[in-house]
Enzyme design. Structure first.
Site, mmCIF file in Angstrom:
data_model
loop_
_atom_site.group_PDB
_atom_site.id
_atom_site.type_symbol
_atom_site.label_atom_id
_atom_site.label_comp_id
_atom_site.label_asym_id
_atom_site.label_seq_id
_atom_site.Cartn_x
_atom_site.Cartn_y
_atom_site.Cartn_z
ATOM 1 C CB CYS A 1 -0.894 0.002 1.241
ATOM 2 S SG CYS A 1 -1.844 -1.524 1.456
ATOM 3 C CG LEU B 1 -2.237 -3.857 -4.077
ATOM 4 C CD1 LEU B 1 -3.033 -3.619 -5.351
ATOM 5 C CD2 LEU B 1 -0.747 -3.966 -4.410
ATOM 6 C CB VAL C 1 -2.530 -8.519 -1.002
ATOM 7 C CG1 VAL C 1 -1.890 -9.892 -0.851
ATOM 8 C CG2 VAL C 1 -2.098 -7.884 -2.314
ATOM 9 N N GLY D 1 2.842 -2.970 3.813
ATOM 10 C CA GLY D 1 3.635 -4.167 3.991
ATOM 11 C C GLY D 1 2.812 -5.368 4.376
ATOM 12 C CD GLU D 2 2.288 -8.810 1.422
ATOM 13 O OE1 GLU D 2 1.366 -9.541 1.041
ATOM 14 O OE2 GLU D 2 3.363 -8.702 0.822
#
Length: 541
Positions: free
Chosen positions: A2, A51, A53, A78-79
Site C-alpha cells: 500500500c 492494494l 491482498v 507491507g505484510e
C-alpha cells in the site's frame, strides 16, 4: 502492499487541512489502487492507500482500535509473514481481533508490546502508529528496507510518506536539491541510506524506528547484523540454508488471491520456483503459475558477454518442464520500453536504472493482470556473495564501492564548475568511509576474510537497497505485490556469518546455495552461471 502518509502538527488544527492530506495521498494512488482512507484529529492526520491482498475488510486503513481507554491509529505498507502465529499469541493474551489481517495483528502487537513488538515481526513493512492519548507518533521500517519510508520536519510539523512525491505535495516541502546532487551524480542509484536527496527530507533507516512527540524526535535501532564464529558443519550449513529458504518461500505464498513466481531460468528464481511448487503440491493447490520476460528481437540480436553469458529462454523451458508449472512468456518490444522510461522515473522519484526499471515495470504490469502476488529470486547474490566484485582482486583492493570504479567516465559529463561545487570524489570517499565504519567486525578474522566481510556489508547495505527499491517502486506502480524470500531476515543473519570458503563450496560463486538445492533443481540449472535481469539487445533501442 500500500501507500501511507501523515502529518502531525502541534500548532495547526488538522481537521481543517483535509485537502492537503488528500493531495499527498493522491500521489500514492498507484501503490493503492483499490481504495483509500483518512483519519483526523486536531493534531494528527493519517492517510492510507489500499492494494487488496488478503483480507480486504480487515485490512482497511487507517485502522483504529482502543484498549484501556487509549486510542491507537495505524497505517501500514507491507505484510507480516508470521501473522498467524502472532494472532494466536495475542488472542491468548486477551485481544479480541476482528479479522486475520496483518494490519490488525500488527496494531494489536504494538498495543501489547510497544516498539518491542518489532523484534517479533517477520515480514516487510513501513508503518506509523499514532497514540492519540499520549500524542505520540511511532514510525518503523523493516529490517532490510524492502518498504520505503521518508519524513520531513518543518518547525512544529512532522510529515511522513511512502514516497518522496507525497511529501513534495505538501506546501511546506519545497523540491530543493543541495547535497542531494552529489548523491545522485557521484553515487548513482546506490545512494546513502537515510538520505532523502531533497533538502530537509530524510529516509527512515532499515531496522530502525522513531518517535515524534512534543519533546521532539527520538530514534532507535531494533535490528543489526552481528558477526560471530560459524560453527555448523558444511552439511548442516547447506541443510539450514535449504530449510530457511523453504520456510520463507512457504510463508510468502500465503495470499488472498493467485500467486506466481517470476522465473528467469537462473539459479535464484528457479530455486524459489521449485520450493514454491513443492509447497503448493503439499497443499494440494497447484500447479504453480510462472511468468518470464523476453524482448522482441533478442533471438536475432543477442550476443553473449561476460555480463550476460547466455540467453534465459532455454533454461526457463527446462524449469517449466521439470516442475510442471503453468507458464506464460511476457514479450516486450522496443517501443514499449521507450514509452515506459518516463513512467519508470516517475515511479522511482529519482534517477534509476533506465531500461532495467522500465522493463520490470512493464513485466509487473502484465503479470498483475492475472495474479495478485509474485515471488522473486531477487537478492540471492547479495546474501550469498554472487557478484563478480567478490572475486576480482582489483575490486577487493579498491578503496571505494566496488560497483563505482568508473567514476572518471561518469564525471566527464559534468561542467567543471559543477564538479567544483559538489566535489564528487571527496563526497564519495566520505560516504565510503562512513560505510566501512559501520561494519560489524569479527575478532581475530584474517585480513582477506575481513575484507570480504566488508564487501558483503557494503553489498547488503548499499547495493541491495537499490534492487529492493526498484522491486518495490516498479511493482507498486503496476499494482502488483512482489515478495522476496531471499530477504527473510533469518536467512540473511545465518548467511552473514558463513565463512567464504563455505559460501564458495565447489569453487563456484554461491556454491553453498547450489549445494543446498541439490536434488531440487535440474543439474544444468543448478550449476548455471549467473545471468542478470534480462535486457533488450535490439540496436534500435
Amino acid at each position: 502492499m500500500c501507500g501511507i502518509a501523515g502529518w502531525i502538527d502541534w500548532e495547526q488544527d488538522l481537521t481543517r487541512q483535509r485537502p492537503v492530506l488528500e493531495a499527498m495521498t493522491a500521489t500514492l494512488t498507484r501503490r493503492g489502487p483499490d481504495g483509500g482512507g483518512h483519519w483526523f484529529s486536531r493534531h494528527a492526520a493519517i492517510a492510507h492507500r489500499h492494494l487488496r491482498v488478503g483480507d480486504p475488510e480487515g485490512g482497511r486503513q487507517p485502522l483504529v482500535r482502543e484498549r484501556g481507554g487509549a486510542r491507537f491509529v495505524l497505517t501500514l505498507d507491507g505484510e507480516l509473514y508470521n501473522a498467524a502465529e502472532l494472532h494466536r499469541e495475542l488472542t491468548a493474551r486477551g485481544h479480541r481481533l476482528r479479522s486475520r489481517s496483518g494490519a490488525e495483528v500488527l496494531l494489536a502487537a504494538f498495543m501489547e508490546w510497544g516498539s518491542a513488538c518489532l523484534e517479533r515481526l517477520n515480514g516487510v513493512f513501513a508503518f506509523a502508529v499514532w497514540d492519540e492519548g499520549a500524542q505520540r507518533l511511532v514510525l518503523a521500517r523493516d529490517r532490510l528496507g524492502a518498504k520505503p519510508l521518508f519524513y520531513a520536519r518543518r518547525g512544529d510539523a512532522f510529515l511522513f510518506a511512502s514516497e518522496l512525491k507525497a511529501l513534495l505535495a505538501h506546501p511546506a516541502v519545497e523540491p530543493v536539491v543541495e547535497e542531494g546532487l552529489a548523491e545522485i551524480l557521484a553515487l548513482g542509484p546506490a545512494r546513502t541510506p537515510g538520505h532523502g536527496v531533497f533538502k530537509g527530507v530524510e529516509e527512515l533507516l532499515p531496522g530502525h524506528y522513531l518517535t515524534w512527540d512534543r519533546s521532539g524526535l527520538h530514534s532507535g535501532r531494533y535490528w543489526a547484523l552481528e558477526s560471530r564464529p560459524h560453527e555448523d558443519s558444511p552439511e548442516r550449513t547447506a541443510a539450514t540454508v535449504r530449510d530457511l529458504l523453504a520456510d520463507a518461500t512457504g510463508r510468502q505464498l500465503v495470499a488472498g488471491g493467485p500467486v506466481c513466481t517470476l522465473l528467469s531460468g537462473g539459479l535464484d528464481s528457479s530455486a524459489v520456483t521449485a520450493l514454491a511448487a513443492r509447497a503448493l503440491e503439499r497443499q494440494g493447490s497447484g500447479p504453480l503459475r510462472t511468468f518470464s520476460v523476453e524482448f522482441t528481437g533478442n533471438e536475432r540480436y543477442f550476443q553473449p558477454n561476460d555480463f550476460q553469458p547466455e540467453a534465459d529462454a532455454p533454461y526457463v523451458k527446462r524449469v517449466v518442464a521439470h516442475l510442471g508449472t503453468a507458464h506464460r512468456d511476457v514479450r516486450l518490444d522496443t517501443g514499449q520500453l521507450v514509452e515506459a522510461l518516463a513512467r519508470a522515473v516517475e515511479a522511482r522519484d529519482l534517477p534509476g536504472m533506465a531500461d532495467i526499471d522500465a522493463s520490470l515495470y512493464l513485466f509487473c504490469r502484465e503479470v498483475g493482470k492475472e495474479v495478485a502476488v509474485a515471488l522473486s529470486g531477487e537478492c540471492a547474490d547479495e546474501v550469498f556473495g554472487g557478484y563478480p566484485w567478490f572475486f576480482r582482486q582489483e575490486d577487493l583492493a579498491a578503496e571505494t564501492f566496488p560497483w563505482l570504479r568508473k567514476l572518471d567516465a561518469r564525471l566527464k559529463v559534468l561542467a567543471p564548475g559543477l564538479r567544483d561545487r559538489i566535489r564528487p570524489r571527496e563526497y564519495l570517499a566520505e560516504r565510503y568511509r562512513q560505510a566501512l565504519a559501520e561494519v560489524p567486525r569479527l575478532a581475530g578474522e584474517e585480513p582477506a576474510a575481513a575484507r570480504r566481510r566488508e564487501i558483503a556489508y557494503l553489498t547488503l547495505t548499499r547495493w541491495m537497497p537499490v534492487l529492493l527499491d526498484r522491486n518495490d517502486r516498479m511493482s507498486m506502480a503496476a499494482g502488483l505485490t512482489v515478495r522476496v524470500p531471499f530477504c527473510d531476515h533469518r536467512l540473511v543473519e545465518y548467511a552473514w556469518n558463513v565463512p567464504w570458503e563455505l559460501k564458495t563450496a565447489g569453487g563456484r560463486e554461491k556454491g553453498l546455495l547450489r549445494q543446498a538445492l541439490a536434488g531440487v533443481l535440474p543439474e544444468d540449472v543448478l550449476w548455471r552461471k549467473k545471468s542478470p535481469f534480462p535486457k533488450t539487445f535490439d540496436p534500435a533501442y
